[in-house]
Design a protein around this motif. Structure first.
Motif, PDB file in Angstrom:
ATOM      1  N   ASP A 280       0.813  -1.211   0.000  1.00 35.59           N
ATOM      2  CA  ASP A 280       0.000   0.000   0.000  1.00 35.59           C
ATOM      3  C   ASP A 280       0.849   1.264   0.000  1.00 35.59           C
ATOM      4  O   ASP A 280       0.400   2.319  -0.440  1.00 35.59           O
ATOM      5  CB  ASP A 280      -0.919  -0.013   1.229  1.00 35.59           C
ATOM      6  N   PHE A 281       2.057   1.152   0.560  1.00 38.81           N
ATOM      7  CA  PHE A 281       2.941   2.322   0.674  1.00 38.81           C
ATOM      8  C   PHE A 281       4.366   1.917   0.286  1.00 38.81           C
ATOM      9  O   PHE A 281       4.873   0.901   0.763  1.00 38.81           O
ATOM     10  CB  PHE A 281       2.963   2.846   2.121  1.00 38.81           C
ATOM     11  N   ILE A 282       4.980   2.741  -0.578  1.00 39.77           N
ATOM     12  CA  ILE A 282       6.375   2.507  -0.931  1.00 39.77           C
ATOM     13  C   ILE A 282       7.224   3.569  -0.193  1.00 39.77           C
ATOM     14  O   ILE A 282       6.963   4.756  -0.292  1.00 39.77           O
ATOM     15  CB  ILE A 282       6.595   2.507  -2.465  1.00 39.77           C
ATOM     16  N   ARG A 283       8.215   3.084   0.599  1.00 34.21           N
ATOM     17  CA  ARG A 283       8.892   3.942   1.579  1.00 34.21           C
ATOM     18  C   ARG A 283      10.352   4.238   1.242  1.00 34.21           C
ATOM     19  O   ARG A 283      11.183   4.382   2.121  1.00 34.21           O
ATOM     20  CB  ARG A 283       8.864   3.290   2.965  1.00 34.21           C
ATOM     21  N   CYS A 284      10.701   4.273  -0.043  1.00 34.64           N
ATOM     22  CA  CYS A 284      12.102   4.552  -0.392  1.00 34.64           C
ATOM     23  C   CYS A 284      12.464   5.992  -0.031  1.00 34.64           C
ATOM     24  O   CYS A 284      11.592   6.837   0.122  1.00 34.64           O
ATOM     25  CB  CYS A 284      12.322   4.353  -1.879  1.00 34.64           C
ATOM     26  N   THR A 285      13.773   6.253   0.048  1.00 37.06           N
ATOM     27  CA  THR A 285      14.223   7.606   0.360  1.00 37.06           C
ATOM     28  C   THR A 285      14.955   8.206  -0.820  1.00 37.06           C
ATOM     29  O   THR A 285      15.487   7.504  -1.671  1.00 37.06           O
ATOM     30  CB  THR A 285      15.245   7.611   1.513  1.00 37.06           C
ATOM     31  N   VAL A 286      15.049   9.532  -0.778  1.00 40.40           N
ATOM     32  CA  VAL A 286      15.820  10.259  -1.791  1.00 40.40           C
ATOM     33  C   VAL A 286      17.264   9.755  -1.800  1.00 40.40           C
ATOM     34  O   VAL A 286      17.819   9.461  -2.852  1.00 40.40           O
ATOM     35  CB  VAL A 286      15.774  11.769  -1.495  1.00 40.40           C
ATOM     36  N   VAL A 287      17.869   9.604  -0.612  1.00 40.57           N
ATOM     37  CA  VAL A 287      19.298   9.283  -0.576  1.00 40.57           C
ATOM     38  C   VAL A 287      19.607   7.864  -1.034  1.00 40.57           C
ATOM     39  O   VAL A 287      20.582   7.634  -1.729  1.00 40.57           O
ATOM     40  CB  VAL A 287      19.934   9.576   0.804  1.00 40.57           C
ATOM     41  N   HIS A 288      18.780   6.891  -0.666  1.00 40.64           N
ATOM     42  CA  HIS A 288      19.145   5.512  -1.007  1.00 40.64           C
ATOM     43  C   HIS A 288      18.522   5.035  -2.312  1.00 40.64           C
ATOM     44  O   HIS A 288      18.828   3.936  -2.776  1.00 40.64           O
ATOM     45  CB  HIS A 288      18.769   4.563   0.145  1.00 40.64           C
ATOM     46  N   ALA A 289      17.650   5.798  -2.907  1.00 42.40           N
ATOM     47  CA  ALA A 289      16.971   5.375  -4.133  1.00 42.40           C
ATOM     48  C   ALA A 289      17.261   6.321  -5.296  1.00 42.40           C
ATOM     49  O   ALA A 289      16.376   6.661  -6.080  1.00 42.40           O
ATOM     50  CB  ALA A 289      15.469   5.231  -3.895  1.00 42.40           C
ATOM     51  N   GLY A 290      18.519   6.748  -5.403  1.00 38.28           N
ATOM     52  CA  GLY A 290      18.944   7.433  -6.626  1.00 38.28           C
ATOM     53  C   GLY A 290      18.517   8.881  -6.777  1.00 38.28           C
ATOM     54  O   GLY A 290      18.533   9.406  -7.890  1.00 38.28           O
ATOM     55  N   GLY A 291      18.128   9.520  -5.669  1.00 38.64           N
ATOM     56  CA  GLY A 291      17.855  10.960  -5.722  1.00 38.64           C
ATOM     57  C   GLY A 291      16.418  11.294  -6.089  1.00 38.64           C
ATOM     58  O   GLY A 291      15.555  10.427  -6.238  1.00 38.64           O
ATOM     59  N   ILE A 292      16.174  12.595  -6.239  1.00 34.18           N
ATOM     60  CA  ILE A 292      14.830  13.089  -6.553  1.00 34.18           C
ATOM     61  C   ILE A 292      14.369  12.513  -7.886  1.00 34.18           C
ATOM     62  O   ILE A 292      13.215  12.079  -8.044  1.00 34.18           O
ATOM     63  CB  ILE A 292      14.839  14.640  -6.571  1.00 34.18           C
ATOM     64  N   THR A 293      15.269  12.463  -8.862  1.00 33.73           N
ATOM     65  CA  THR A 293      14.915  11.995 -10.212  1.00 33.73           C
ATOM     66  C   THR A 293      14.397  10.559 -10.190  1.00 33.73           C
ATOM     67  O   THR A 293      13.353  10.255 -10.773  1.00 33.73           O
ATOM     68  CB  THR A 293      16.154  12.097 -11.127  1.00 33.73           C
ATOM     69  N   HIS A 294      15.115   9.675  -9.512  1.00 36.51           N
ATOM     70  CA  HIS A 294      14.726   8.261  -9.541  1.00 36.51           C
ATOM     71  C   HIS A 294      13.568   7.971  -8.585  1.00 36.51           C
ATOM     72  O   HIS A 294      12.681   7.176  -8.901  1.00 36.51           O
ATOM     73  CB  HIS A 294      15.918   7.368  -9.212  1.00 36.51           C
ATOM     74  N   LEU A 295      13.552   8.640  -7.433  1.00 33.41           N
ATOM     75  CA  LEU A 295      12.465   8.393  -6.490  1.00 33.41           C
ATOM     76  C   LEU A 295      11.132   8.852  -7.086  1.00 33.41           C
ATOM     77  O   LEU A 295      10.093   8.201  -6.900  1.00 33.41           O
ATOM     78  CB  LEU A 295      12.740   9.083  -5.148  1.00 33.41           C
ATOM     79  N   ARG A 296      11.169   9.958  -7.836  1.00 31.34           N
ATOM     80  CA  ARG A 296       9.923  10.397  -8.480  1.00 31.34           C
ATOM     81  C   ARG A 296       9.447   9.371  -9.505  1.00 31.34           C
ATOM     82  O   ARG A 296       8.247   9.154  -9.673  1.00 31.34           O
ATOM     83  CB  ARG A 296      10.080  11.767  -9.134  1.00 31.34           C
ATOM     84  N   SER A 309       3.080   7.050  -1.301  1.00 32.57           N
ATOM     85  CA  SER A 309       4.439   7.214  -0.771  1.00 32.57           C
ATOM     86  C   SER A 309       4.409   7.171   0.753  1.00 32.57           C
ATOM     87  O   SER A 309       3.376   7.413   1.372  1.00 32.57           O
ATOM     88  CB  SER A 309       5.011   8.554  -1.224  1.00 32.57           C
ATOM     89  N   GLY A 310       5.567   6.873   1.343  1.00 31.37           N
ATOM     90  CA  GLY A 310       5.640   6.904   2.813  1.00 31.37           C
ATOM     91  C   GLY A 310       7.069   7.051   3.251  1.00 31.37           C
ATOM     92  O   GLY A 310       7.551   6.279   4.060  1.00 31.37           O
ATOM     93  N   SER A 311       7.770   8.040   2.716  1.00 33.99           N
ATOM     94  CA  SER A 311       9.234   8.039   2.790  1.00 33.99           C
ATOM     95  C   SER A 311       9.817   7.860   4.178  1.00 33.99           C
ATOM     96  O   SER A 311       9.386   8.474   5.149  1.00 33.99           O
ATOM     97  CB  SER A 311       9.802   9.313   2.169  1.00 33.99           C
ATOM     98  N   HIS A 312      10.823   6.997   4.207  1.00 33.28           N
ATOM     99  CA  HIS A 312      11.677   6.775   5.377  1.00 33.28           C
ATOM    100  C   HIS A 312      12.274   8.120   5.817  1.00 33.28           C
ATOM    101  O   HIS A 312      12.668   8.927   4.996  1.00 33.28           O
ATOM    102  CB  HIS A 312      12.786   5.829   4.909  1.00 33.28           C
ATOM    103  N   GLY A 313      12.333   8.354   7.118  1.00 34.26           N
ATOM    104  CA  GLY A 313      12.876   9.626   7.610  1.00 34.26           C
ATOM    105  C   GLY A 313      13.518   9.476   8.965  1.00 34.26           C
ATOM    106  O   GLY A 313      13.352  10.317   9.844  1.00 34.26           O
ATOM    107  N   ALA A 314      14.276   8.388   9.141  1.00 38.03           N
ATOM    108  CA  ALA A 314      14.974   8.183  10.418  1.00 38.03           C
ATOM    109  C   ALA A 314      16.129   9.177  10.546  1.00 38.03           C
ATOM    110  O   ALA A 314      16.433   9.902   9.596  1.00 38.03           O
ATOM    111  CB  ALA A 314      15.476   6.739  10.491  1.00 38.03           C
TER     112      ALA A 314
END
Ligand code: EZ4
Ligand code: CO
Length: 402
Positions: A280-296, A309-314
């Protein structure tokens, strides 16, 4: 506009962060987070040895082309080290483009789709009473969503529970801490936590829980079913994400929503989960998933399949990553929720930023670019310190996912 300088900065204001700072011939700078918890120097070296030499002289405006150049150019595809390094470059280039345009990055991504970014806080404690007290504290602070993690009777330590309540930080020491795990003790206990929490906080508070990859699909199905009366917002990482097909079994047995993604670093590693509507929710982050371009790109695929979306934010995602995440969160159509753990004062000093929390929402900075920077003099005062994430063993000593 050409890139003239690329610096990789490692600093430890309470925990380690790796940051890429780019400078252009027009004097514009941009920053990108490259932190990979417990493996920081691998990304630092990848950037310094293999990426920085390729950046000098490149057109800073060519974000997509630079992404493809670094991704295809490596020949060796995907993986957290490569994708974090590419993410840092990509994030810094979006920051630069925003500053050059005089606009916050979310305006370049299509503008606002919502008034604020709903975040969830972390309530944790050794006992149910302690967790309920902590949950009330987050509700009083204005949070509309809270993640609940509790010590399990009979286990000496559990993921997500810390003495330092507001600043959960699992990485420490020159060798991994060893934890002991019992699936049966955990599965017997968790429904009792949420029964009490629902009774105490009523039907509307969004409640989340992180399983941290510790179950098999059928065990996760049992957990999901046992939590259905308390209607969680999601159960996170119920099983390791390696076997995407494994989520089908969970799905077929429970209506508890499923979130996954913090260790996923490319669209190919979650495409089956998304296309099969297994989460139901994909929780990838900007830093580990290739930046804004790839996460989008990931979020766009998700939008076609009822996945939000449900981005990781630890705390191991730096304020640079959180700033970038907020620009995406506020602009995409299929935003779900954003994890938010407050950083320490020392971290906030090293990374001055314009995002702010009010009434349960985070707001991205309105400054041109990402609205975050690195204070290099402050960063230099906090040298790198080795720190490992813990490992987990079953009661008989068998290694188990942490
Ligand atoms: O264990 O970020 O949802 N949050 C988490 C985190 C992760 C750490 C690992 O680096 O699961 O606490
Ligand atoms: Co998690």
């Amino acid at each position: 506009m050409k890139i003239t300088e690329a610096k990789v900065i490692v600093t430890c204001p309470g925990r380690n962060f790796v940051t890429l700072k780019l400078t252009t011939d027009e004097g514009i700078t941009g920053v990108g987070d490259a932190t990979l918890n417990g493996r920081e120097l691998a990304v630092e070296s990848y950037l310094r040895e293999h990426v920085v030499p390729l950046l000098i002289g490149r057109d800073a405006h060519r974000i997509e082309d630079t992404w493809q150049y670094l991704f295809q150019g490596a020949y060796w595809r995907r993986g957290p080290v490569t994708m974090s390094a590419i993410a840092a470059v990509d994030t810094a280039l979006w920051d630069i483009k925003g500053k050059a345009a005089g606009l916050p990055v979310y305006q370049l991504l299509g503008g606002r789709s919502r008034d604020g970014v709903t975040v969830y806080g972390h309530a944790n404690g050794e006992t149910v009473d302690e967790v309920l007290t902590e949950t009330a504290r987050f509700v009083d602070l204005g949070y509309r969503a809270v993640r609940l993690q509790c010590g399990v009777p009979g286990l000496a330590s559990t993921y997500g529970v810390s003495a330092d309540k507001m600043f959960y930080e699992p990485a420490k020491g020159s060798a991994p801490e060893e934890n002991v795990w019992s699936t049966e003790k955990y599965l017997n206990f968790v429904p009792r936590l949420f029964a009490r929490a629902r009774e105490e906080f009523g039907p509307e508070l969004a409640m989340l829980h992180d399983v941290h990859h510790r179950l098999t699909p059928v065990e996760a199905a049992r957990l999901g079913r046992s939590l259905e009366p308390y209607h969680l917002f999601w159960m996170e990482d119920p099983v390791p994400a390696d076997l995407q097909e494994g989520f089908r079994l969970i799905r077929e047995h429970t209506t508890t929503p499923i979130a996954v993604g913090e260790v996923i670093n490319s669209i190919w590693d979650c495409a089956d989960l998304i296309r099969g509507q297994l989460i139901d929710f994909i929780r990838c982050t900007v830093v580990h998933a290739g930046g804004i371009t790839h996460l989008r790109r990931i979020f766009d695929l998700a939008a076609l399949h009822h996945v939000r979306s449900g981005s990781h934010g630890a705390t191991d995602l730096s304020p640079v990553c959180l700033s970038a995440a907020l620009h995406l969160d506020v602009s995409i159509p299929n935003f779900g929720i954003q994890e938010y753990m407050r950083h320490t004062e020392a971290t906030d000093e090293v990374f001055p930023h314009g995002y702010h929390f009010a009434e349960g929402y985070l707001q991205p900075s309105e400054e041109p670019g990402l609205g975050v920077d690195i204070d290099e003099a402050a960063a230099a005062r906090y040298p790198y310190q080795p720190a490992y994430l813990p490992v987990n063993r079953l009661e008989d000593g068998t290694m188990h996912p942490w």
